[in-house]
Enzyme design. Structure first.
Site, PDB file in Angstrom:
ATOM      1  CD  GLU A   1      -1.835  -2.324   1.478  1.00 57.98           C
ATOM      2  OE1 GLU A   1      -0.699  -2.594   1.954  1.00 57.98           O
ATOM      3  OE2 GLU A   1      -2.706  -3.185   1.302  1.00 57.98           O
TER       4      GLU A   1
ATOM      5  CG  HIS B   1      -9.457  -6.662   8.598  1.00 57.76           C
ATOM      6  ND1 HIS B   1      -8.391  -7.029   9.359  1.00 57.76           N
ATOM      7  CD2 HIS B   1      -9.160  -7.051   7.334  1.00 57.76           C
ATOM      8  CE1 HIS B   1      -7.488  -7.629   8.599  1.00 57.76           C
ATOM      9  NE2 HIS B   1      -7.927  -7.648   7.364  1.00 57.76           N
TER      10      HIS B   1
END
Lengths: 336, 481
Positions: free
Chosen positions: B215, B284
């Site tokens: 990322e 998450h």
């Protein structure tokens, strides 16, 4: 430090050699002046001088063509001058004035010139490396053969995002020259204390990126290596790594106590390896220039730097309204 | 006794799926672990295994049936010694017709019909709301005081948020060759949440680019490409992973225009699901709305409906600034009416009054709107008329619409799933206090997620999020009822 190979005949013209001399001298005198202005309180914050490393950018700019891009970290004054940005605009940014490249809103570490394809000037160590690969991505996407020079230091070479970038740059054959300016100190930490293997140029090997070490105190060696790297990238073969071994004479920033190395070490480099002295000797010994010619260049440079300093002092502080500009780019019409 | 084989849930947010193919037929003997069927979810096609041994007595849902709800009986498994005549003794399925007539008309195709109630509150747009207003009409619903987003007679088309996002990306890529898409699994896999389905086929590998799982690196490459004049759409598989990249988003994308004195910036979109999905735990399930809304130089859009998703994403791609586009996994499969017009865009900084009302203003965004809308419906039954404002973008934020509403209702409740400290609700409360203090008849209440990392256990997770009941309590407090 790679041993200097020269005294062999330079493979560039006398005119080019003189230009390298002039460009390197401009950087050095500019930086000395910036140091003075800092001492006088005219420049604030962090100010990282490039003195000692001049041959790196001047050699690589000599390998660049129109439309090639460059991006670097915060030790960026030399890169800006070498790519043709105006000394007064750079100095006025250092003093935080309206006449600076970013109207005083960027400062020493954050300066840009779209006109000269200079994409900063970035203050976060290592962050400019993916950005540079992104610039190269844009060129490849558009089908041009332009190349991006992405400069970073031996300190940044330990950042994880550098290797994320190496992987993608190799995977996608991005036309980027990764230039690692190894000045041997990541701020105050010597390379041997920060870096498990000193051969940074081999680190692309894991990604299939060729790399080589270059004597960064020899502008001709840098230029030759730059030519080779650029040819590789321009022909579509993907990225290339140059580890340019160099040395900074001054502190990491202006507030550096310099306790991590001896004065003798610095003096030895200045005496034996100085890149500007090297070219000066080549010019004189090759009879490409006389002492008087060089004095004339010195004088011209002194004038330019003094003018830049005067401009930077005289330019007004940015208008208070400038606080609120350039936060967002203008809207495009929804139906455009 | 015969056992019913139920439609399985194959992902944290799956509510229904397509029974793509049976791999067994009636009369087959199966052991535990044998493949029974292929089930297609909104994300993938997956194989479904037998959990017990036995004989397939009857197949209740035909292959090819779409929209089979999780836990619907799809077949009956007979134990040793049983035969088809025992099937009637199988535990009757709650809603399936169970007649096994093989017309595929069981529970499967109810997509077009009325769904069950808890889905309806999520899926309806304001038109549907009006129809469902309680007959006693205790709460009058004045017409929304805003310009409509589209002309009244515009034909509407039922669309999922997922389809709307996909269409928005495709239309913008069609319109401008400088727009490209990059991210993990966006191309060949067609998106971890199937937002980018079909785009690789349509636009090719030059413009739809799978990245490694990296990322920080690909966000930086995206920003660099934007500096270089392209208009990247960077997908994060979820915004939880964008924390790895947040330096590039903030230091490089958001600040460069300012630092360069306007010379260069990052015209791009960072998009992906944000916030809690279902049962995926603390790492998450975070809502980043307040984080990004804090940053000058960024724009932040948080779509609720499919029309929000389509109109805002198209505007985001065209915006010359970096836009954070916070989607929500639970909303992806929800259907809403989207105006069926060419090139439908929505402006940033313009909230939508999803439901007009007089007694209290409920302000929310994204999935928070589902709580707000359901609460408003229930409040109407009690004679409390709530005005529900969907902010749509958090930066710029349409505080004018909020303030105008609060000056009318004199009460405000905010709703979000993110944490309470330095929340969007806190900011709205401050704005109301500064600019409409004299109009307030009660303190503003912020309904938020709880100040804890997201737990995994189903009951605790439910407690950690805000709820319709919390919104109802808050409204009753501020209305003193």
């Amino acid at each position: 430090m790679a041993a200097r190979k020269t005294q062999k005949k330079p493979n560039v013209s006398a005119e080019e050699l003189k230009r390298y001399y002039r460009d390197m001298l401009l950087i050095r005198r500019f930086e000395e002046k910036a140091g003075q202005l800092y001492g006088m309180g005219l420049i604030g914050g962090f100010c990282h001088l490039y003195i000692g490393q001049e041959a790196v950018v001047v050699g690589l700019e000599a390998a660049a063509e129109e439309g090639d891009k460059r991006i670097t970290t915060y030790r960026d004054h030399g890169h800006m001058l070498a790519c043709g940005m105006k000394p007064e605009g750079v100095m006025a940014e250092l003093t935080g004035r309206e006449g600076g490249y970013s109207h005083g809103k960027g400062g020493s570490m954050h300066m840009f010139s779209k006109e000269k394809d200079f994409y900063g000037g970035h203050g976060i160590v290592g962050a400019n490396v993916p950005l540079g690969a992104g610039l190269a991505f844009a060129d490849k996407y558009r089908g041009t053969d332009r190349v991006t020079f992405t400069y970073f230091g031996d300190g940044a070479a330990n950042q994880g995002q550098v290797y994320e970038t190496f992987n993608m740059a190799a995977l996608w054959d991005l036309p980027v020259v990764f230039v690692i300016e190894n000045n041997q100190y990541a701020m105050g930490t010597s390379q041997e204390r920060s870096t498990s293997s000193p051969e940074i140029h081999t680190r692309g090997g894991a990604f299939g990126i060729p790399g080589e070490a270059v004597d960064g105190m020899d502008v001709l060696a840098v230029k030759a290596a730059g030519d080779k790297a650029v040819a590789h990238c321009r022909s579509g073969k993907g990225p290339y790594i140059l580890e340019v071994k160099t040395y900074r004479y001054r502190g990491h920033s202006m507030s550096d106590p310099a306790k991590y190395r001896t004065r003798e070490e610095v003096q030895k480099m200045r005496d034996e390896k100085d890149a500007i002295e090297h070219v000066r000797e080549l010019l004189l010994s090759g009879k490409h220039a006389t002492e008087d010619d060089l004095k004339a260049i010195d004088k011209e440079i002194k004038g330019i730097v003094n003018d830049a300093a005067e401009f930077a002092k005289d330019s007004s502080e940015p208008d208070e309204a400038e606080l609120w500009t350039d936060i967002y780019a203008a809207e495009v019409p929804q139906d455009a | 006794m015969p056992t019913e084989i139920l439609m399985p849930a194959l992902s944290p947010t799956m509510e229904e799926g397509t029974l793509a193919k049976w791999l067994v037929k009636e009369g087959d003997t199966v052991s535990a672990g044998d493949l029974l069927a292929e089930i297609e979810t909104d994300k993938a096609t997956m194989e479904f295994e037998a959990a017990d041994e036995g004989t397939i007595g009857k197949i209740l849902i035909e292959a090819g049936t779409e929209g089979v709800k999780v836990n619907t009986p799809i077949a009956v498994l007979l134990e040793e010694g049983e035969d088809a005549s025992d099937i009637d003794s199988a535990k009757p399925a709650p809603k399936a017709d169970g007649d096994g007539d093989g017309d595929g008309d069981g529970d499967g195709d109810d997509d077009d019909d009325d769904d069950d109630d808890d889905d309806d509150t999520v899926e309806s747009e304001q038109d549907g709301e009006a129809q469902k207003a309680p007959a006693r009409a205790a709460a009058p619903e004045p017409a929304p005081e805003q310009e409509p987003d589209w002309p009244e007679d515009t034909p509407m088309k039922s669309t999922t948020v997922r389809e709307a996002l996909n269409a928005a990306i495709a239309e913008e890529m069609e319109r401008d060759d400088d727009v490209f898409l990059m991210g993990e699994e966006v191309a060949e896999y067609e998106g971890a949440y199937k937002i980018t389905q079909g785009l690789l086929d349509r636009f090719g590998a030059r413009r739809v680019i799978d990245t490694p799982i990296t990322e920080h690196g690909f966000a930086g490459i995206g920003v660099g490409a934007a500096f270089g004049g392209l208009k990247p759409i960077v997908e994060f598989m979820t915004f939880n992973f964008a924390m790895q990249a947040i330096d590039q988003i903030i230091n490089s994308a958001a600040k460069t225009l300012y630092m360069s004195g306007g010379q260069m910036g990052a015209p791009m979109v960072f998009r992906g699901p944000n916030g809690a999905a279902a049962r995926v735990g603390a790492q998450h399930s975070q809502c980043y709305a307040a984080w990004y809304a804090h940053i000058p130089g960024l724009k932040v859009a948080v779509p609720y409906s499919a029309s929000d998703a389509k109109g805002l994403l198209k505007s985001a791609v065209r915006d010359p600034n970096p836009v954070i586009f916070l989607e929500n996994e639970i909303l992806y499969g929800k259907s809403f009416d989207v105006p069926d017009i060419d090139d439908f865009t929505l402006p940033f900084g313009k909230a939508r009054i999803e439901r007009a009302g007089d007694d209290v203003t409920i302000v929310s965004f994204g999935i928070g709107m589902t709580y707000a809308m359901e609460a408003a419906e229930k409040l109407a039954e009690d004679g409390i008329s709530a005005e529900v404002i969907n902010l749509r973008t958090l930066r710029p934020m349409d505080t004018d619409t909020v303030l105008a509403s609060v000056r009318k209702t004199n009460r405000c409740v905010t709703v979000e799933e993110g944490w309470p400290v330095a929340s969007i609700g806190n900011h709205i409360s401050a704005v109301i206090m500064e600019q409409a203090f004299d109009h307030l008849d009660a303190p503003v209440i912020n309904c938020t997620g709880k100040d804890v990392p997201m737990p995994y256990a189903a009951n605790l997770e439910k407690l950690a999020l805000t709820s319709v009941d919390e919104v109802l309590d808050a409204v009753r407090q501020v209305t003193y009822r």
